[in-house]
Design an enzyme around this catalytic site. Structure first.
Site, PDB file in Angstrom:
ATOM      1  N   LEU A  64       0.847  -1.197   0.000  1.00 58.21           N
ATOM      2  CA  LEU A  64       0.000   0.000   0.000  1.00 58.21           C
ATOM      3  C   LEU A  64       0.886   1.252   0.000  1.00 58.21           C
ATOM      4  O   LEU A  64       1.904   1.279  -0.681  1.00 58.21           O
ATOM      5  CB  LEU A  64      -0.965  -0.037   1.184  1.00 58.21           C
ATOM      6  CG  LEU A  64      -1.828  -1.315   1.277  1.00 58.21           C
ATOM      7  CD1 LEU A  64      -2.603  -1.362   2.580  1.00 58.21           C
ATOM      8  CD2 LEU A  64      -2.752  -1.432   0.079  1.00 58.21           C
ATOM      9  N   SER A  65       0.516   2.261   0.779  1.00 62.84           N
ATOM     10  CA  SER A  65       1.265   3.529   0.722  1.00 62.84           C
ATOM     11  C   SER A  65       2.646   3.454   1.349  1.00 62.84           C
ATOM     12  O   SER A  65       3.429   4.404   1.206  1.00 62.84           O
ATOM     13  CB  SER A  65       0.453   4.640   1.406  1.00 62.84           C
ATOM     14  OG  SER A  65      -0.701   4.940   0.656  1.00 62.84           O
ATOM     15  N   THR A  66       2.961   2.360   2.043  1.00 70.67           N
ATOM     16  CA  THR A  66       4.313   2.259   2.602  1.00 70.67           C
ATOM     17  C   THR A  66       5.363   2.092   1.502  1.00 70.67           C
ATOM     18  O   THR A  66       6.567   2.185   1.785  1.00 70.67           O
ATOM     19  CB  THR A  66       4.421   1.070   3.583  1.00 70.67           C
ATOM     20  OG1 THR A  66       4.236  -0.159   2.884  1.00 70.67           O
ATOM     21  CG2 THR A  66       3.401   1.183   4.700  1.00 70.67           C
ATOM     22  N   PHE A  67       4.921   1.868   0.263  1.00 70.15           N
ATOM     23  CA  PHE A  67       5.874   1.767  -0.843  1.00 70.15           C
ATOM     24  C   PHE A  67       6.274   3.146  -1.364  1.00 70.15           C
ATOM     25  O   PHE A  67       7.260   3.272  -2.082  1.00 70.15           O
ATOM     26  CB  PHE A  67       5.262   0.946  -1.983  1.00 70.15           C
ATOM     27  CG  PHE A  67       6.206   0.727  -3.138  1.00 70.15           C
ATOM     28  CD1 PHE A  67       7.241  -0.188  -3.046  1.00 70.15           C
ATOM     29  CD2 PHE A  67       6.072   1.455  -4.312  1.00 70.15           C
ATOM     30  CE1 PHE A  67       8.126  -0.379  -4.106  1.00 70.15           C
ATOM     31  CE2 PHE A  67       6.939   1.271  -5.378  1.00 70.15           C
ATOM     32  CZ  PHE A  67       7.972   0.337  -5.274  1.00 70.15           C
ATOM     33  N   LYS A  68       5.550   4.172  -0.999  1.00 75.33           N
ATOM     34  CA  LYS A  68       5.794   5.498  -1.571  1.00 75.33           C
ATOM     35  C   LYS A  68       7.218   6.016  -1.354  1.00 75.33           C
ATOM     36  O   LYS A  68       7.778   6.663  -2.247  1.00 75.33           O
ATOM     37  CB  LYS A  68       4.754   6.484  -1.039  1.00 75.33           C
ATOM     38  CG  LYS A  68       3.365   6.225  -1.619  1.00 75.33           C
ATOM     39  CD  LYS A  68       2.281   7.095  -1.003  1.00 75.33           C
ATOM     40  CE  LYS A  68       0.922   6.775  -1.620  1.00 75.33           C
ATOM     41  NZ  LYS A  68      -0.179   7.538  -0.983  1.00 75.33           N
TER      42      LYS A  68
END
Length: 602
Positions: free
Chosen positions: A401-405
């Site tokens: 999810l957004s932890t890949f940003k």
């Protein structure tokens, strides 16, 4: 189902290799193995074929021994109620970053090839089931037409055979006009079915041999093994190696029964027993039902059995002992290969963590997590120590999810799409739910507000092939990037476990990627949440939404005190209200309790 089918076919390749190894082992040591041991070797095969379908996929025997040998490593760490703990904490004033907009679930469209393979597999299973049902119906009709044996001479001979084999339980015997040779059939209540011509004819010696043979099948529960083999044929109908192995297993079963009968006979009657087999092979071939055992068989099978009878010598104590040792060796080797099959069947859904090489303390945070599933992982490089709650969930790969940003930004920096000083991207005018998204964004502002459109634009300009190369180079999660460039990290192909999240953060902190130091520092500063005299905390949240409910929440990052980092990752999952904010609050509660963070924020 489609993903499983691809992995199942890959698993079959490994299974075929193991079958070849088993055949080679059996051939090399055939003179040192008893007939019964050669047959029992095949019993290892159904166990291996069951491994891909087991709910616990990656079973590590070394981990079992480690757990048994060191039960004291678990820390019985209990705490106050989660809600009470959170209410007692000092929350920062600027906590908007916790409430990142959910990433909607977008399920992968199954590939055409995988869907076709799944359809063909299921169609084959259905065809096999219909064939088995047809055979079962024919057997039912035979059973209904059969009658209990009434011939007193036959009954007298049968009871003598029971006594000779020391069997206290009598097996029903019936005669029928629809068989050419005797069979033993029935899973729960086995019954011997004799051809009517055999009961009527005056062949007491031949009948004795056949009864002894069928009773040996009964003693060794061969009808049960037959049903297992039939089920294996249904599931693995497409695998010729499995069919060959099961065919050899049936041959070895009959040879083992022949040997058991020969052990009861006098040496001068061995030839008579062999002639009985030859006499019946001229009249019939295979048993008419796949789940029945009988004295007959194919010409090739009969040839091997006759050769075995001709060369039969009673097994010595030395051969029995050698046979036992060889069997245990083969069983241990094949059991050791089971995790390979399990991992292949599970695909890349579980991360293989070499626990025996790590200093790990397993925490009990069940009270903190409450009704939520999930895990907590913390690594302290100074002590080279891991703290883990819920090992299985900590190894389970799910969407980042957004932890890949932060990594999306890092790859864009490395590829030159943006620079540490020039990273402004103009807003495209599209209205988003969060007002702070509806404006031009820098890397810092986009990371703090988790503006998804900013990172989607970075990915679009970086391009998916370049991102794939960076992901492989850094070793991120399952390293699978497919589908749409705007959604591969949003509950799509890319997966990562909490343990790997911590390992990736450590690599990022140490720049183990050998990227440009200024790019690493830019990403670090973009995820800086707050800092004060006692230290700084860096992190990123992530939330998944499915059908309007928040089902998964992430919070990953690290605490830095006096240049000493501690890396953490928390994941929470439940039917609703599992958000990045919930994961964040839970993380601060745990870090405060562990005295990693003081609880004073801002």
């Amino acid at each position: 189902m489609n993903d499983f089918m691809i992995r199942f076919l890959i698993c079959n390749v490994f299974l075929d290799i193991l079958i070849v190894c088993l055949v080679v082992f059996r051939h090399l040591f055939r003179n040192h193995l008893t007939s019964r041991a050669q047959y029992h070797l095949w019993f290892l095969l159904p166990g291996l074929m069951a491994v891909p379908f087991l709910p616990v996929h990656s079973l590590s025997f070394s981990n079992i021994f480690l757990w048994l040998g060191s039960p004291g490593t678990d820390s019985a760490m209990q705490s106050n109620n989660f809600a009470e703990k959170i209410s007692a904490m000092r929350q920062p004033s600027g906590m908007d970053w916790m409430y990142d907009l959910s990433s909607s679930v977008s399920r992968n469209t199954p590939s055409g090839i995988a869907a076709l393979l799944s359809f063909l597999w299921m169609a084959g299973i259905l065809a096999m089931v219909l064939l088995i049902f047809g055979s079962a119906f024919r057997f039912y009709r035979l059973k209904k037409s059969s009658l209990p044996v009434q011939n007193p001479d036959v009954l007298r001979l049968y009871h003598a055979c029971l006594s000779e084999m020391a069997l206290t339980k009598s097996v029903p015997i019936r005669n029928t006009a629809f068989l050419q040779s005797p069979v033993l059939a029935g899973l729960f209540r086995p019954c011997i079915y004799l051809p009517l011509r055999l009961v009527s004819a005056s062949q007491p010696q031949a009948l004795r041999y056949m009864l002894l043979h069928e009773l040996q099948h009964y003693r060794h529960k061969d009808t049960l093994a037959n049903h297992v083999m039939t089920f294996a044929c249904i599931v693995y109908w497409f695998n010729p190696f499995v069919w060959y192995a099961l065919k050899e297993m049936k041959t070895d079963r009959e040879i083992a029964c022949d040997t058991a009968v020969l052990q009861m006979l006098k040496q001068d009657t061995y030839a008579d027993y062999g002639r009985t087999l030859i006499d019946f092979v001229e009249k019939t071939s295979l048993p008419p039902f796949p789940f029945a055992t009988g004295i007959s068989g194919s010409m090739r099978q009969m040839k091997k059995r006759i050769l075995n009878i001709a060369a039969y010598r009673p097994a010595t104590f030395r051969k029995n002992l050698c046979s036992l040792l060889l069997y245990c060796t083969a069983a241990a080797l094949l059991a050791g290969s089971a995790p390979v099959l399990a991992i292949q069947a599970a695909g890349d859904s579980l991360y293989t963590f070499t626990e025996n090489e790590q200093n790990i303390t397993y925490l009990d945070l069940s009270v903190d997590f409450g009704d939520m599933e999930g895990s907590f992982v913390l690594y302290d490089p100074a002590a080279d120590a891991w703290l883990i709650y819920d090992k299985e969930n900590a190894r389970k790969r799910i969407s980042p999810l957004s932890t890949f940003k932060p990594y999306s930004a890092l790859f864009a920096l490395e590829s030159g799409v943006i620079t540490p000083r020039q990273n402004l991207i103009s807003w495209n005018g599209q209205e988003y739910i969060r007002p702070e998204w509806n404006q031009d964004q820098t890397l810092s502002s986009a990371m703090q507000s988790s503006a998804t459109w900013y990172f989607q634009e970075l990915d679009r300009q970086t391009t998916l092939p370049v991102i794939q190369n960076y992901i492989r180079e850094t070793g991120y999660g399952n390293q699978s990037v497919s589908g749409n460039v705007s959604s591969y990290w949003g509950d799509s192909s890319l997966k990562i476990s909490p343990i790997e999240q911590v390992e990736m953060l450590r690599k990022l902190y140490d720049n183990a990627f050998s990227f440009a130091p200024e790019n690493i520092e830019t990403v670090k500063q973009s995820i800086l949440l707050y800092s004060h005299a006692e230290g700084a905390i860096y992190g990123k949240t992530g939330t998944a939404e499915e059908d309007g409910r928040n089902t998964c929440g992430w919070f990953i990052g690290y605490v830095e005190k006096d240049g000493h980092p501690c890396f953490f990752a928390t994941n929470v999952q439940q039917k609703d209200n599992a958000t990045g904010a919930a994961a964040t609050q839970l993380t601060f509660s745990i870090l405060t309790k562990l005295e990693v963070w003081s609880g004073k924020i801002g």
